[in-house]
Design an enzyme around this catalytic site. Structure first.
Site, PDB file in Angstrom:
ATOM      1  N   LYS A  62       4.941   0.049   4.700  1.00  0.00           N
ATOM      2  CA  LYS A  62       5.662  -0.700   3.669  1.00  0.00           C
ATOM      3  C   LYS A  62       6.711  -1.632   4.251  1.00  0.00           C
ATOM      4  O   LYS A  62       6.928  -2.742   3.750  1.00  0.00           O
ATOM      5  CB  LYS A  62       6.304   0.273   2.680  1.00  0.00           C
ATOM      6  CG  LYS A  62       5.315   1.117   1.888  1.00  0.00           C
ATOM      7  CD  LYS A  62       6.043   2.007   0.898  1.00  0.00           C
ATOM      8  CE  LYS A  62       5.077   2.883   0.117  1.00  0.00           C
ATOM      9  NZ  LYS A  62       4.516   3.959   0.934  1.00  0.00           N
ATOM     10  N   GLU A  75      15.506   1.325  -0.482  1.00  0.00           N
ATOM     11  CA  GLU A  75      15.513   0.162  -1.370  1.00  0.00           C
ATOM     12  C   GLU A  75      16.463   0.367  -2.535  1.00  0.00           C
ATOM     13  O   GLU A  75      16.803   1.488  -2.898  1.00  0.00           O
ATOM     14  CB  GLU A  75      14.107  -0.083  -1.928  1.00  0.00           C
ATOM     15  CG  GLU A  75      13.105  -0.536  -0.905  1.00  0.00           C
ATOM     16  CD  GLU A  75      11.737  -0.798  -1.507  1.00  0.00           C
ATOM     17  OE1 GLU A  75      10.935  -1.451  -0.841  1.00  0.00           O
ATOM     18  OE2 GLU A  75      11.485  -0.345  -2.634  1.00  0.00           O
ATOM     19  N   HIS A 126       6.891   9.805  -9.574  1.00  0.00           N
ATOM     20  CA  HIS A 126       6.386   8.571  -8.961  1.00  0.00           C
ATOM     21  C   HIS A 126       4.863   8.524  -8.882  1.00  0.00           C
ATOM     22  O   HIS A 126       4.306   7.704  -8.153  1.00  0.00           O
ATOM     23  CB  HIS A 126       6.983   8.366  -7.562  1.00  0.00           C
ATOM     24  CG  HIS A 126       8.485   8.430  -7.536  1.00  0.00           C
ATOM     25  ND1 HIS A 126       9.273   7.474  -8.140  1.00  0.00           N
ATOM     26  CD2 HIS A 126       9.337   9.353  -7.019  1.00  0.00           C
ATOM     27  CE1 HIS A 126      10.545   7.793  -7.983  1.00  0.00           C
ATOM     28  NE2 HIS A 126      10.613   8.928  -7.311  1.00  0.00           N
ATOM     29  N   ARG A 172      -7.525  -0.795  -1.141  1.00  0.00           N
ATOM     30  CA  ARG A 172      -8.679   0.021  -1.536  1.00  0.00           C
ATOM     31  C   ARG A 172      -8.898  -0.134  -3.032  1.00  0.00           C
ATOM     32  O   ARG A 172      -8.134  -0.822  -3.708  1.00  0.00           O
ATOM     33  CB  ARG A 172      -8.430   1.494  -1.215  1.00  0.00           C
ATOM     34  CG  ARG A 172      -7.101   1.997  -1.818  1.00  0.00           C
ATOM     35  CD  ARG A 172      -6.897   3.468  -1.645  1.00  0.00           C
ATOM     36  NE  ARG A 172      -5.553   3.897  -1.941  1.00  0.00           N
ATOM     37  CZ  ARG A 172      -5.042   4.095  -3.144  1.00  0.00           C
ATOM     38  NH1 ARG A 172      -5.792   3.871  -4.215  1.00  0.00           N
ATOM     39  NH2 ARG A 172      -3.806   4.493  -3.321  1.00  0.00           N
TER      40      ARG A 172
END
Length: 665
Positions: free
Chosen positions: A116, A200, A235, A297
């Site tokens: 990420k 973040e 999440h 994917r």
């Protein structure tokens, strides 16, 4: 086009890929572990190859075994499905080195988006908006904590590898940062083999909107519109829909344009998803979304895109991997109506959504599947077992409607018509979510479930008459006789008095005795502690109709190995029936001990023998179904014994024993 492919996955995605391949005349090869030897995907395939024991590390993550199976069976290509090895660039390299085709993006594309932090740096260079945060290489606690303070709390710690919410923790204040970081790292290391993280800014009212992109090997990239995946728990996505509620043409153009730009930046080929975090504080705005990550994917939620476009994304994958151009140009891709997908899991919402292992003794889906309104994606059948080794998904229910309102109505109807007995499911939770006022109006964000969790997980009241129907069914009086003769026709008849049939139920850890008598044609009496009922029971084509004082119930009754399940309006209520002649005390957690709620690995032990603990204190962390579960003290006490770290435990295995009558100062 390929003549034979191998699917390097299991369950519903393996079955999904096989359906398209077989429709295209392509032969399919399945791979399976010990636990999956008799599974649905093995039965569907033209050929199946055993690849190892049940744990994924010994089977579905064994790239060498999978490639050997492909070569052994003459497969020309490998479809990875999702999860497992689908985003492993090393696996892609090995497939290509073996002379096979990987049905997906190149290893370079996966590497570019696999981490990420690196992906966000790449997107910044490509002009794609990125959420504020720290994406650097330094991983020391002092550095990450300092960056969190600079960003401003609350912050989100995220594993830089993988997805699915694993290795992700929200932190509200500095004092909680170290504990959350340690937990996120452990989970990330276990799930992805990489414990590095990024930090973040946490968006106050975030929506999770993603764009389906597709590229080919001829330089073409298109989008297939957006999906809203904001309804999440821990999440992880729970319900997905397309298109996103409340989106305008301006916002769609900005978001899909950024997604295409992201895919072009890495010369992407195949199916992929660009995920954005959106600030929905003031509705959807073209300058209030940021790149979050790319899934290189096919997504679990791809059916909603297929429902609104009428396209088969697996077919597109196969054609692109075979070297063909994309079947349609951007302007040719339609968008019709609205679609919603819900993930039906074997889990118990009343117990923090613990996975529920068990056998599916009864499984039936809505009849509306036949008219195309409802689509079922599943990899299990009646009689299959939900094992502790893999994700406990039973099925994905996908519905389509002319608009969002009709799609939501179709989904609620689909829940009511879905019947599952043998394990606890999240069906009632999902149905409650569909009816949630905020969701129904499109006012969604990723915190909706957590805010309303108490209301959404309230155990439903048992239908009036459900227990009575279970008692009658357990007595044997309602079951169809194997033979028709005067003796079976006169079941329940007694010459001088009503013959009583004993039934014993286990209720709240105690055995409760009931007595059933036949009062006449279709009429029965039930008596027990605080129970006295006279009922009329009629057998209708698809259910039993039970009527009596305060009772008017239509339901099915299913015999289980140790009880009866009553199915009504999409929910199953299970009643445990005890042998009245061989009663035993119910097992469970006594006051002085704790047992494992499910099979798992003891990831960490927080206390030691002799320690004094307080009610609610975390004693140990159990890892099961790839998630961490904290085992806490049910009361104050002193630890007499505790399981050792890294122990692999079975369900109901002893974890902790307290000293009796321990007193804390």
């Amino acid at each position: 086009m390929f003549s034979r492919i191998l699917i390097a996955n299991r369950g519903e995605i393996a079955c999904r890929v096989m359906r398209t391949a077989q429709k295209m005349g392509i032969s399919t090869v399945a791979v399976y572990s010990d636990a999956d030897a008799h599974s649905m995907h093995v039965a569907m395939a033209d050929e199946a190859v055993y690849i190892g024991p049940s744990p994924v590390t010994d089977s579905y993550l064994r790239a060498d075994h999978i490639i050997a199976a492909a070569l052994q069976t003459g497969a020309e290509a490998i479809h990875p499905g999702y999860g497992f090895l689908s985003e492993n660039p090393g696996f892609v390299d090995a497939v290509v080195k073996a002379g096979l085709v990987f049905i997906g993006p190149s290893a370079d594309s996966i590497r570019a988006m696999g981490l990420k932090d690196a992906a966000k740096r790449l997107m910044e260079k490509a002009g794609v908006p990125v959420v504020p945060g720290y994406h650097g290489e330094a991983q020391e606690l002092v550095v990450l904590a300092s960056k969190a303070r600079e960003i401003g709390y609350p912050v989100l710690i995220k594993a830089r590898a993988g997805g699915g919410g694993k290795g992700m923790r929200k932190v509200d204040k500095p004092d909680d940062f170290a504990e959350a970081l340690g937990s996120a790292r452990r989970e990330a290391k276990s799930a992805f083999g990489d414990d590095r993280v990024l930090v973040e800014k946490y968006i106050a009212k975030p929506r999770h909107i993603e764009v389906q992109v597709f590229g080919d090997n001829h330089g073409n990239v298109v989008h297939l519109y957006e999906r809203d995946c904001s309804l999440q728990r821990r999440h992880q996505k729970v319900i997905e829909e397309a298109p996103a509620p409340g989106i305008t043409l301006e916002v769609r153009a900005a978001m899909t344009g950024a997604a295409v730009k992201a895919a072009q930046a890495i010369n992407y080929s195949g199916a992929g998803t660009i995920e954005f975090i959106v600030d929905a504080t003031e509705g959807l705005k073209p300058d209030r979304f940021w790149f979050m990550e790319m899934n290189t994917r096919l997504q679990v939620e791809h059916p909603v895109t297929e429902m609104i476009t009428g396209l088969d994304l697996v077919e597109w994958q196969l054609r692109v991997a075979a070297g063909e151009k994309l079947p349609l140009a951007q302007k040719q891709i339609p968008l019709n109506g609205h679609a919603v997908e819900a993930r039906l899991y074997a889990e118990d919402p009343s117990k923090s959504f613990l996975p529920a292992i068990g056998t599916l003794h009864h499984l039936a889906f809505p009849a509306s599947v036949k008219d195309g309104t409802v689509r079922i994606e599943t990899g299990v059948r009646t009689g299959d077992t939900i094992s502790p080794y893999y994700d406990p998904m039973i099925a994905k229910l996908v519905v389509h409607g002319a608009d969002r309102g009709s799609a939501l109505a179709a989904m609620e109807s689909a829940f009511n018509d879905t019947e599952i007995a043998g394990t606890t499911t999240n069906a009632r939770f999902l149905a409650a979510l569909i009816r949630d006022e905020g969701f129904a109006t499109g006012d969604v964000d990723t915190g909706l479930i957590d805010r309303n969790l108490a209301e959404l997980t309230v155990p439903a009241a048992v239908d009036a008459g459900a227990k009575e129907l279970a008692i009658l069914f357990a007595s044997g009086l309602l079951r169809k006789p194997l033979t028709v003769d005067p003796w079976t026709a006169l079941r329940g008849y007694s010459h001088n008095s009503n013959l009583a049939y004993p039934v014993v139920l286990e209720e709240a850890g105690k055995t409760v005795r009931y007595s059933v008598t036949v009062l006449g044609d279709e009429r029965y009496g039930i008596s027990g502690p605080d129970t006295a009922a006279e009922l009329r029971v009629r057998h209708e084509p698809a259910s039993w109709h039970v009527t009596g004082k305060g009772i008017n119930l239509r339901a099915k009754a299913i015999t289980l190995p140790h009880g009866v399940a009553v199915l009504s309006r999409g929910a199953a209520t299970t009643f445990t029936v005890a042998d009245p002649f061989l009663l035993a005390e119910a097992a469970g957690n006594a006051g002085d001990r704790l047992t494992a709620p499910m099979p798992g690995l003891v990831k960490s032990v927080r206390v030691a023998t002799g320690d004094l603990v307080k009610k609610g204190q975390i004693l140990l962390v159990l890892e099961a179904m790839k998630m961490e579960h904290s085992i806490t003290a049910p009361h104050d006490g002193k630890i007499a014994e505790i399981v050792v770290e890294n122990a692999q435990v079975k369900e109901n295995a002893a974890l902790v024993r307290f000293e009796e009558a321990a007193v804390l100062d």
